[in-house]
Write a protein that holds these residues in place. Structure first.
Motif, PDB file in Angstrom:
ATOM      1  N   ILE A   1     -11.110  11.611   5.167  1.00 14.79           N
ATOM      2  CA  ILE A   1     -10.781  11.697   6.600  1.00 14.79           C
ATOM      3  C   ILE A   1     -11.440  12.951   7.171  1.00 14.79           C
ATOM      4  N   LYS A   2     -12.296  12.716   8.168  1.00 18.71           N
ATOM      5  CA  LYS A   2     -12.986  13.838   8.814  1.00 18.71           C
ATOM      6  C   LYS A   2     -12.290  14.149  10.155  1.00 18.71           C
ATOM      7  N   VAL A   3     -11.952  15.418  10.357  1.00 14.85           N
ATOM      8  CA  VAL A   3     -11.292  15.846  11.601  1.00 14.85           C
ATOM      9  C   VAL A   3     -12.387  16.234  12.602  1.00 14.85           C
TER      10      VAL A   3
ATOM     11  N   ASN B   1      -8.909  22.985   8.635  1.00  9.36           N
ATOM     12  CA  ASN B   1      -9.344  22.075   7.555  1.00  9.36           C
ATOM     13  C   ASN B   1     -10.086  20.916   8.189  1.00  9.36           C
ATOM     14  N   MET B   2     -11.383  20.852   7.956  1.00 12.80           N
ATOM     15  CA  MET B   2     -12.185  19.822   8.588  1.00 12.80           C
ATOM     16  C   MET B   2     -12.097  18.482   7.834  1.00 12.80           C
TER      17      MET B   2
ATOM     18  N   LEU C   1      -1.150   9.301  11.558  1.00 19.89           N
ATOM     19  CA  LEU C   1      -1.067  10.755  11.468  1.00 19.89           C
ATOM     20  C   LEU C   1       0.396  11.173  11.409  1.00 19.89           C
ATOM     21  N   ALA C   2       0.738  12.037  10.481  1.00 20.61           N
ATOM     22  CA  ALA C   2       2.122  12.470  10.319  1.00 20.61           C
ATOM     23  C   ALA C   2       2.345  13.872  10.861  1.00 20.61           C
ATOM     24  N   THR C   3       1.327  14.739  10.816  1.00 24.05           N
ATOM     25  CA  THR C   3       1.437  16.111  11.324  1.00 24.05           C
ATOM     26  C   THR C   3       0.161  16.438  12.078  1.00 24.05           C
ATOM     27  N   PRO C   4       0.239  17.428  13.019  1.00 26.47           N
ATOM     28  CA  PRO C   4      -0.956  17.780  13.785  1.00 26.47           C
ATOM     29  C   PRO C   4      -2.088  18.259  12.880  1.00 26.47           C
ATOM     30  N   LEU C   5      -3.302  18.059  13.377  1.00 32.49           N
ATOM     31  CA  LEU C   5      -4.491  18.483  12.647  1.00 32.49           C
ATOM     32  C   LEU C   5      -5.160  19.641  13.355  1.00 32.49           C
ATOM     33  N   ASP C   6      -5.834  20.456  12.623  1.00 30.86           N
ATOM     34  CA  ASP C   6      -6.605  21.559  13.194  1.00 30.86           C
ATOM     35  C   ASP C   6      -7.948  21.600  12.471  1.00 30.86           C
TER      36      ASP C   6
ATOM     37  N   PHE D   1       0.838  -1.197   0.000  1.00 31.64           N
ATOM     38  CA  PHE D   1       0.000   0.000   0.000  1.00 31.64           C
ATOM     39  C   PHE D   1       0.876   1.251   0.000  1.00 31.64           C
ATOM     40  N   SER D   2       0.323   2.295  -0.606  1.00 35.13           N
ATOM     41  CA  SER D   2       1.014   3.588  -0.604  1.00 35.13           C
ATOM     42  C   SER D   2      -0.035   4.684  -0.762  1.00 35.13           C
ATOM     43  N   ILE D   3       0.392   5.915  -0.443  1.00 34.64           N
ATOM     44  CA  ILE D   3      -0.482   7.090  -0.583  1.00 34.64           C
ATOM     45  C   ILE D   3      -0.062   7.841  -1.836  1.00 34.64           C
ATOM     46  N   ASP D   4      -1.045   8.145  -2.641  1.00 26.46           N
ATOM     47  CA  ASP D   4      -0.775   8.983  -3.801  1.00 26.46           C
ATOM     48  C   ASP D   4      -0.524  10.396  -3.292  1.00 26.46           C
ATOM     49  N   ARG D   5       0.746  10.816  -3.331  1.00 23.73           N
ATOM     50  CA  ARG D   5       1.113  12.087  -2.717  1.00 23.73           C
ATOM     51  C   ARG D   5       0.544  13.288  -3.472  1.00 23.73           C
ATOM     52  N   HIS D   6       0.024  13.087  -4.642  1.00 24.85           N
ATOM     53  CA  HIS D   6      -0.647  14.190  -5.313  1.00 24.85           C
ATOM     54  C   HIS D   6      -1.930  14.578  -4.591  1.00 24.85           C
ATOM     55  N   THR D   7      -2.415  13.641  -3.772  1.00 22.48           N
ATOM     56  CA  THR D   7      -3.626  13.930  -2.993  1.00 22.48           C
ATOM     57  C   THR D   7      -3.291  14.289  -1.536  1.00 22.48           C
ATOM     58  N   ASP D   8      -2.004  14.290  -1.174  1.00 24.44           N
ATOM     59  CA  ASP D   8      -1.564  14.629   0.193  1.00 24.44           C
ATOM     60  C   ASP D   8      -0.279  15.436   0.090  1.00 24.44           C
ATOM     61  N   LEU D   9      -0.410  16.608  -0.462  1.00 21.99           N
ATOM     62  CA  LEU D   9       0.776  17.411  -0.739  1.00 21.99           C
ATOM     63  C   LEU D   9       1.499  17.828   0.534  1.00 21.99           C
ATOM     64  N   GLU D  10       0.756  18.024   1.637  1.00 21.32           N
ATOM     65  CA  GLU D  10       1.387  18.448   2.898  1.00 21.32           C
ATOM     66  C   GLU D  10       1.882  17.262   3.723  1.00 21.32           C
ATOM     67  N   ARG D  11       1.712  16.045   3.166  1.00 21.92           N
ATOM     68  CA  ARG D  11       2.175  14.819   3.829  1.00 21.92           C
ATOM     69  C   ARG D  11       1.691  14.741   5.280  1.00 21.92           C
ATOM     70  N   GLN D  12       0.407  14.912   5.466  1.00 18.65           N
ATOM     71  CA  GLN D  12      -0.153  14.864   6.821  1.00 18.65           C
ATOM     72  C   GLN D  12      -0.431  13.435   7.275  1.00 18.65           C
ATOM     73  N   PHE D  13      -0.370  12.463   6.327  1.00 20.74           N
ATOM     74  CA  PHE D  13      -0.687  11.079   6.678  1.00 20.74           C
ATOM     75  C   PHE D  13       0.375  10.147   6.124  1.00 20.74           C
ATOM     76  N   ASN D  14       0.501   9.008   6.791  1.00 22.37           N
ATOM     77  CA  ASN D  14       1.364   7.914   6.342  1.00 22.37           C
ATOM     78  C   ASN D  14       0.542   6.634   6.324  1.00 22.37           C
ATOM     79  N   ILE D  15       1.045   5.601   5.607  1.00 22.28           N
ATOM     80  CA  ILE D  15       0.374   4.308   5.562  1.00 22.28           C
ATOM     81  C   ILE D  15       1.415   3.221   5.675  1.00 22.28           C
ATOM     82  N   ASN D  16       1.063   2.197   6.400  1.00 20.38           N
ATOM     83  CA  ASN D  16       1.934   1.035   6.516  1.00 20.38           C
ATOM     84  C   ASN D  16       1.808   0.232   5.232  1.00 20.38           C
ATOM     85  N   ALA D  17       2.913   0.024   4.513  1.00 12.94           N
ATOM     86  CA  ALA D  17       2.883  -0.643   3.220  1.00 12.94           C
ATOM     87  C   ALA D  17       2.417  -2.079   3.315  1.00 12.94           C
TER      88      ALA D  17
END
Length: 599
Positions: free
Chosen positions: A515-517, A490-491, A481-486, A458-474
């Protein structure tokens, strides 16, 4: 100017003319072919009969209107009175019969056609005979003393059937006419010298196969240049030289008909027929001509379609596109054209809703196509029963039916290297905005549907996660979660997860993950605006001085609830109080509560 003829003189002339012609014919019989002999007999016999029939009445004619002078008398003309001269000149004095000459007749001597003679001729050589008109002097020559007319050339009735000439008797010494000119005709007597001809041949005709005996095929026509009125020279009879026993011809109308029933085009399509036309009524000695008629049997629908084999085998990959052909079947038909057209249908089988069959208009093949997706892992084979049926049925041959045939089709589905399949077409995950870094917020799963079952990464299409806020176990598809959420910033976050087979990197699948915050109370209330109040010095106790309200960026499930109080340094001031406003709401853009400041 036609006068009475002296019977004895006419008799002598006629006898001489006929006798001359017959003797001429007899002199040639030893050398002429038998056919020409018969033709001459046909020509002269009617003339002889006519002469015998007419002669007695002519012979019995009165003798006192003209006289025959003795041959050699020099005083004969003087003894004629002037009245007799006037009488003889006012009425025809010529003695002759209608003249004929046989065509195509030639010999060592010119042919005697006939003799001109006037009853004014005493035989003293005082009369001179003159001939003018068609062919005079070239084709026909007259002896100016005896009046004998000879044909100098061989004549052809088909070129010219008759000649119009003018005869005149004049005095040899003075060239003065003794009689007015008289016009007569020499007719060329026909012989059978032309063979029949088919001017429109060769012919081509068609007739439907399986026709009953006597069915009209075509009509031929021959022409004969000989005289159609006289004799049988142009009387034609038709017969078949080649083409029996399949066809017949009516001898007199030349209509060709079928002679055998149920002739089959598929056995033999074309027939070569030779037709003969013979003159002389078809009798021996007649001339003949031939032509050919090519007769083609046209097709009727008398044959059903027939599959080339009773069982067909096809294989197809499970990932074949819908509408793609997977195989062809063919029902052969011995007929041609419209009669050979068939339609195909699937009438039985466990894949009637999965497959369809259509007809190729050019080749008349049945094309089997896929209607619904195939899955090797679900069903690996299908069995169908297909039918081919003629479109155009001839009611005359319906008893020979049915005009259809069936065949069995077995279809094997082969395994294709398919891409991974996610457990869900979409995913919805929720996470609190204060979630810790590297905390698991959800998981996606996928598997290889193939029998080989390749491992998935598995991988994340980084074109849809430009700020790299998420990671996935391959390995297991867990999303962290890779970075804090607010939530207030962004809800929603929408990312795409990619699943790839480790054994074949070209087999890739994608799935959207939303993903809903979720909100936490991490923001203090704020006054909606700055307030500045004014109070009159004579204000009454309980009077409302100011309404204040507050807002909060958070979004609690049950809405906001605020507590209002005065600052500590104002708590002991007896002049002002603050309490909850029970009857007023703040502006619509904020979920507000408000308070009243009173005296």
């Amino acid at each position: 100017m036609i006068g009475k003829l002296n019977g004895s003189c006419f008799y002598n002339l006629s006898y001489f003319y006929v006798d001359c012609a017959v003797n001429t014919w007899r002199s040639s019989c030893g050398t002429m072919p038998e056919r020409l002999t018969e033709m001459l007999m046909d020509t002269w016999t009617p003339l002889i009969i006519l002469w015998i029939t007419v002669l007695p009445s002519i012979y019995m004619a009165p003798m006192n209107q003209s006289q025959v002078l003795p041959s050699g008398s020099s005083t004969g003309l003087k003894r004629l009175t002037e009245e007799q001269r006037v009488l003889n000149r006012s009425k025809r004095g010529w003695v002759w019969n209608q003249m004929f000459v046989l065509e195509e007749f030639s010999g060592p001597e010119p042919i005697l056609v006939g003799r001109l003679h006037t009853d004014l001729d005493p035989g003293s050589s005082k009369i001179k005979y003159i001939l003018s008109g068609d062919g005079a002097g070239t084709i026909f020559v007259i002896n100016d003393k005896t009046g004998d007319i000879h044909a100098m050339k061989r004549l052809d009735r088909e070129e010219k059937a008759e000649y119009t000439l003018t005869a005149q008797a004049v005095d040899r010494d003075t060239n003065q006419p003794l009689e007015p000119p008289s016009e007569f005709i020499i007719k060329v007597q026909d012989i059978n010298d032309n063979a029949p001809e088919f001017v429109d041949g060769p012919y081509h005709a068609t007739v439907p196969e399986m026709s009953v005996v006597g069915t009209f095929v075509t009509k031929v026509t021959a022409t004969d240049a000989d005289d159609p009125v006289y004799g049988n020279s142009a009387k034609l009879v038709y017969s078949i030289l080649e083409g029996q026993p399949y066809f017949s011809i009516e001898p007199h109308t030349a209509i060709i008909k079928t002679a055998l029933p149920n002739m089959d085009r598929e056995a033999k399509e074309e027939y070569f027929v030779v037709i003969q036309a013979k003159d002389m009524g078809g009798h021996m000695g007649g001339l003949s001509g031939t032509t050919t008629v090519t007769i083609t049997l046209t097709d009727v629908n008398d044959n059903p379609p027939k599959f080339a084999q009773s069982l067909y085998h096809f294989s197809v990959m499970e990932d074949v596109a819908l509408g793609e052909p997977i195989g062809r079947v063919k029902a052969n038909d011995l007929d041609i054209g419209e009669n050979a057209k068939s339609s195909y249908d699937i009438i039985e089988g466990d894949g009637m809703d999965i497959f369809e069959i259509t007809t190729d208009a050019q080749t008349q093949d049945g094309i089997i196509r896929v209607r619904k997706p195939l899955d090797f892992e679900t069903k690996k084979s299908y069995t169908l029963k297909v039918e081919a049926a003629n479109i155009h049925i001839d009611p005359r041959f319906i008893s020979g039916g049915p005009f259809k045939d069936t065949a069995t089709v077995k279809i094997v589905v082969e395994d294709a290297d398919e891409p991974p399949v996610f457990s869900s077409p979409t995913y919805l995950l929720e996470v609190h905005e204060n979630a810790a870094i590297n905390s698991v917020i959800g998981q996606v799963t996928a598997h290889d549907p193939d029998v080989s079952s390749s491992p998935i990464r598995f991988s994340i299409d980084r074109h849809t996660d430009l700020e790299r806020q998420f990671n996935i176990n391959a390995e297991d598809g867990k999303i962290t979660l890779a970075t804090p959420l607010d939530r207030e910033t962004n809800m929603w976050h929408n990312i795409t997860i990619v699943a790839t087979e480790t054994r074949n990197h070209s087999q890739v699948s994608r799935v959207p993950v939303a993903i809903k915050v979720l909100d936490v109370n991490d923001n203090a209330p704020e006054f909606a605006s700055e307030h500045e109040a004014f109070l009159c010095e004579n204000g009454k106790p309980g009077q409302v001085i100011q309404i204040v309200s507050a807002v909060d960026k958070d979004d609690p499930k049950n809405g906001h609830y605020f507590l209002y109080s005065l600052l500590p340094e104002m708590v002991n001031n007896p002049n002002f109080t603050i309490k909850k406003n029970e009857g007023c709401r703040a502006p619509d853009r904020f979920p507000l509560s408000s308070a009243l400041i009173q005296m």
